[in-house]
Design an enzyme around this catalytic site. Sequence first.
Site, PDB file in Angstrom:
ATOM      1  N   ASP A 190      -2.321  -1.193  -1.867  1.00  0.00           N
ATOM      2  CA  ASP A 190      -2.071  -1.973  -0.666  1.00  0.00           C
ATOM      3  C   ASP A 190      -3.059  -1.500   0.397  1.00  0.00           C
ATOM      4  O   ASP A 190      -3.280  -0.301   0.570  1.00  0.00           O
ATOM      5  CB  ASP A 190      -0.629  -1.768  -0.191  1.00  0.00           C
ATOM      6  CG  ASP A 190      -0.309  -2.610   1.033  1.00  0.00           C
ATOM      7  OD1 ASP A 190       0.118  -3.756   0.856  1.00  0.00           O
ATOM      8  OD2 ASP A 190      -0.496  -2.107   2.157  1.00  0.00           O
ATOM      9  N   ASN A 198      -7.294  -8.738  10.411  1.00  0.00           N
ATOM     10  CA  ASN A 198      -7.014 -10.168  10.603  1.00  0.00           C
ATOM     11  C   ASN A 198      -6.841 -10.499  12.086  1.00  0.00           C
ATOM     12  O   ASN A 198      -7.349 -11.516  12.577  1.00  0.00           O
ATOM     13  CB  ASN A 198      -5.751 -10.564   9.838  1.00  0.00           C
ATOM     14  CG  ASN A 198      -6.053 -11.124   8.459  1.00  0.00           C
ATOM     15  OD1 ASN A 198      -7.153 -11.599   8.201  1.00  0.00           O
ATOM     16  ND2 ASN A 198      -5.080 -11.062   7.574  1.00  0.00           N
ATOM     17  N   ASP A 207     -10.422 -12.958   4.625  1.00  0.00           N
ATOM     18  CA  ASP A 207     -10.732 -13.448   3.280  1.00  0.00           C
ATOM     19  C   ASP A 207     -11.980 -12.769   2.722  1.00  0.00           C
ATOM     20  O   ASP A 207     -12.048 -12.441   1.525  1.00  0.00           O
ATOM     21  CB  ASP A 207     -10.936 -14.963   3.297  1.00  0.00           C
ATOM     22  CG  ASP A 207      -9.629 -15.728   3.455  1.00  0.00           C
ATOM     23  OD1 ASP A 207      -8.550 -15.105   3.329  1.00  0.00           O
ATOM     24  OD2 ASP A 207      -9.683 -16.949   3.702  1.00  0.00           O
ATOM     25  N   ASP A 235      -2.601  -8.683   0.513  1.00  0.00           N
ATOM     26  CA  ASP A 235      -3.546  -7.574   0.364  1.00  0.00           C
ATOM     27  C   ASP A 235      -3.034  -6.565  -0.656  1.00  0.00           C
ATOM     28  O   ASP A 235      -3.342  -5.372  -0.586  1.00  0.00           O
ATOM     29  CB  ASP A 235      -3.803  -6.889   1.711  1.00  0.00           C
ATOM     30  CG  ASP A 235      -2.548  -6.302   2.325  1.00  0.00           C
ATOM     31  OD1 ASP A 235      -1.455  -6.827   2.046  1.00  0.00           O
ATOM     32  OD2 ASP A 235      -2.653  -5.317   3.082  1.00  0.00           O
TER      33      ASP A 235
END
Length: 312
Positions: A190, A198, A207, A235
């Site tokens: 993770d 983001n 992305d 993620d």
Amino acid sequence: MGTFQELEMYKNFDELAEDVIDLAKEILPDQLFYLSSISEAQQMILKHSPNDTTIPIAEGLVLNLDDSLCSRVDFKTKQPLVYEDVKDGHELGVFEEKLEAANVRSYLGLPISFINGERFGTLCAVNDEKSQFDTKSITLLQRLVRMFAYYLDLERFAYRDSLTDLYNRHYLARFFEEHSKAGGAIFFLDLDGFKKVNDLYGHDTGDVVLKEVASKLQRFIAGHSDALAVRLGGDEFLVYFTEPASAAELSEWADRLLSSLSQWEADYPLSASIGIAQYPADVDCELKELLQQADEALYRAKKSGKNRYTFY
């Protein structure tokens, strides 16, 4: 894991491959056809037509790509490679001796690629005698190859993550079912700080980061013939090792992966945490249970400071 293993999961692949060979024979009845899959360094013969020639060929035969004329097929232009007579003044160099040893006198190779441009393999016609390959026949074979490529992409979409092109959870489930008896381990990954990336840079940049993570994972597993990289969603990623390894080996690999995932050219505030779960050979192990164990280990890694790994 490469294309050869992926094909094992495709529905009706054998039947369709045989249809492709049969239709190709309808177009050029006098040729020996074979369908092959190509990896970075090898070529595997998947199917071939009845052999009425002196050319030695067998389904499942694996060749070094450098030893195969298919290595000269141009996958960028998608143009066929045509030798009606390999002895007719062609500059084939090292291939001349190899072709003579294999009794190959004529060759027609058509590239087969996925929509994203990645090469799959070839459809080839060979003969131990000189041949004539007319334009109409080559055009029909190209159309046949194109239809086969559409099928390959449909299968690929079912098992690949659309953003990163890593395998997805559906493929992992089927692959685990086929390979779990030998024992193995999983890394549940993770990203640390992905939400912040983001928020700061936008989802398009997010992305891009996820694609780069996929590239890092692909480079990592390139050195592990028994490893599979998967995007579970968001993620969250996974690396599945299909053979048992010692705790020391797993620790070394986890350290290397963490180092890779904490270094970014754009200086993103990113790292990763890893939860590791193992299981022995010849033990009935459910993927769901293994993922839960790895997720628990991942949670402990996050709680203890992130950018680290923890064993279940």
